[in-house]
Design a protein around this motif. Sequence first.
Motif, mmCIF file in Angstrom:
data_model
loop_
_atom_site.group_PDB
_atom_site.id
_atom_site.type_symbol
_atom_site.label_atom_id
_atom_site.label_comp_id
_atom_site.label_asym_id
_atom_site.label_seq_id
_atom_site.Cartn_x
_atom_site.Cartn_y
_atom_site.Cartn_z
ATOM 1 N N GLU A 98 -26.522 -28.561 21.911
ATOM 2 C CA GLU A 98 -28.111 -28.765 22.352
ATOM 3 C C GLU A 98 -28.489 -29.920 22.205
ATOM 4 O OE1 GLU A 98 -30.128 -25.293 20.351
ATOM 5 O OE2 GLU A 98 -28.660 -24.018 21.145
ATOM 6 N N ARG A 117 -21.246 -25.166 20.238
ATOM 7 C CA ARG A 117 -22.456 -24.852 19.722
ATOM 8 C C ARG A 117 -22.032 -24.627 18.256
ATOM 9 N NH1 ARG A 117 -26.701 -20.807 20.592
ATOM 10 N NH2 ARG A 117 -26.534 -19.208 18.908
ATOM 11 N N HIS A 146 -34.236 -26.462 19.399
ATOM 12 C CA HIS A 146 -33.406 -25.733 20.006
ATOM 13 C C HIS A 146 -33.770 -25.462 21.431
ATOM 14 C CE1 HIS A 146 -30.819 -23.841 16.657
ATOM 15 N NE2 HIS A 146 -32.185 -24.233 16.003
ATOM 16 N N THR A 147 -32.445 -25.437 22.357
ATOM 17 C CA THR A 147 -32.357 -24.899 23.681
ATOM 18 C C THR A 147 -31.690 -23.870 23.823
ATOM 19 O OG1 THR A 147 -30.814 -26.681 24.055
ATOM 20 C CG2 THR A 147 -33.001 -27.346 24.521
ATOM 21 N N GLU A 182 -37.999 -23.422 21.047
ATOM 22 C CA GLU A 182 -36.792 -23.471 22.080
ATOM 23 C C GLU A 182 -37.545 -23.978 23.333
ATOM 24 O OE1 GLU A 182 -33.841 -22.158 21.917
ATOM 25 O OE2 GLU A 182 -33.554 -20.850 20.106
ATOM 26 N N HIS A 203 -27.201 -26.259 16.673
ATOM 27 C CA HIS A 203 -26.028 -25.964 17.639
ATOM 28 C C HIS A 203 -25.660 -27.197 18.262
ATOM 29 C CE1 HIS A 203 -28.060 -21.818 17.558
ATOM 30 N NE2 HIS A 203 -27.174 -21.834 17.020
HETATM 31 ZN ZN LIG Z 1 -29.893 -23.047 19.431
#
Ligand SMILES: [Zn+2]
Length: 407
Positions: free
Chosen positions: A42, A82, A135-136, A191, A39
């Motif tokens: 991120e 994103r 990810h975040t 995450e 994304h």
């Molecule tokens: Zn993500």
Amino acid sequence: MDNIASIDILPKLDSIQRVIGKHTGNKPGPNLIFFGGIHGNELAGILALKEVIHDLNNLKPDFKGNIYALAGNLKAIETGKRFIGKDLNRIWFPNTLIPKEERSTIPEYKEKIDILNHLIEILNNRRPTYLIDLHTTSSHSTPFISISDTLKNRKIINNIPAHLVLGLEELLDGPMFSFFSELGLPAILFEAGQHDAISSYENHIAFIWMILAQLKCLQKRKIPRYRNCVETLRKSSPGGNKSFEIKFRHLIGEQEHFRMKDGFVNFQKIEKGETIAYNKDGKIKSRRKGYIFMPLYQSQGCDGFFLVKEIKPFWFKLSSRTRKWKMDKLIALFPGVHKTKNGTNAYLIDKNAVRNKIISLLHLLGFRKVYDNGQSLKMSRRPYDTRFPKTEKVLENIRKYLDLLTS
Ligand SMILES: [Zn+2]
């Protein structure tokens, strides 16, 4: 949650290429392929990967295997979004492929092809390969891991102090990590916390080092401040680590005007009937008690929120055992459960006749939902539950998939 330092204090990223960095070990071992920025908004994962690889290239410790850090959605990273045309984490399974007529207009099509070609190049060394996707989230969150629930995937994350969330793979537009797990690569998602929080960057760094130790690329004592890594993740999950399964997803409809109620943090406890969000019809209330998961506080994305339920450790232990015993044959004895015609690895379930407990039992036995039309659902055994295939087989699977994408 006030006064959280931002990743803006870190040096800015220059122009970003697919290969963020690479470290070649001095001893034979596995390939670890890390992704950051699948994304484009991120960046914490990309910054953390750069930092760890920089340290490794400086320290040159005894290292078994190779690390490759790859950037995900390059076009989206450039613009801080994103995604541009389609979410790069939702276009992997055959039912969500970009249609032929859109290939020239959706930039994520080219990103995907390029990523697959990089994977083939790396896998050509025929080493066992692991995929780790960083990810975040848009809301504040304690860090969590997600995997396709195979025994082999469970083993990789065994000692890492973070929550575990199961069930993302069952969404029809499943994420990239579960797609690669089905192709035969052990794959995990991490995450690290909120997109811009410095703690997300620190959690990513701690997680990357711990994975390197867990997969025995590096001895713990050779890792700079290894104890701090463990402490960093522990501190991020006050109250200890739990495992959860997804029980409900609010998919945002077109013209729904969805808006999340302010102030939810990931894994916050929710009561039945509590107002969670708003749309054009008014309040959206929770239909069950549990914990809120991934509340959406950004404009892009189609998952409003999820509700998750805790899985007690006892069930985990039980399920490892029962999978080895191959107990699932007994499931067909329940009314409303039928084996599919083409073998024993899938069951058709009449939802009117079967209680949710049977579905939970099938989950424990290593099955996942592949189809649900409201009346009936199909659950099939995950491929490669206890053992992953040889790299040759994975390469063959990726090549076949590439043919499908480009034909
Ligand atoms: Zn993500």
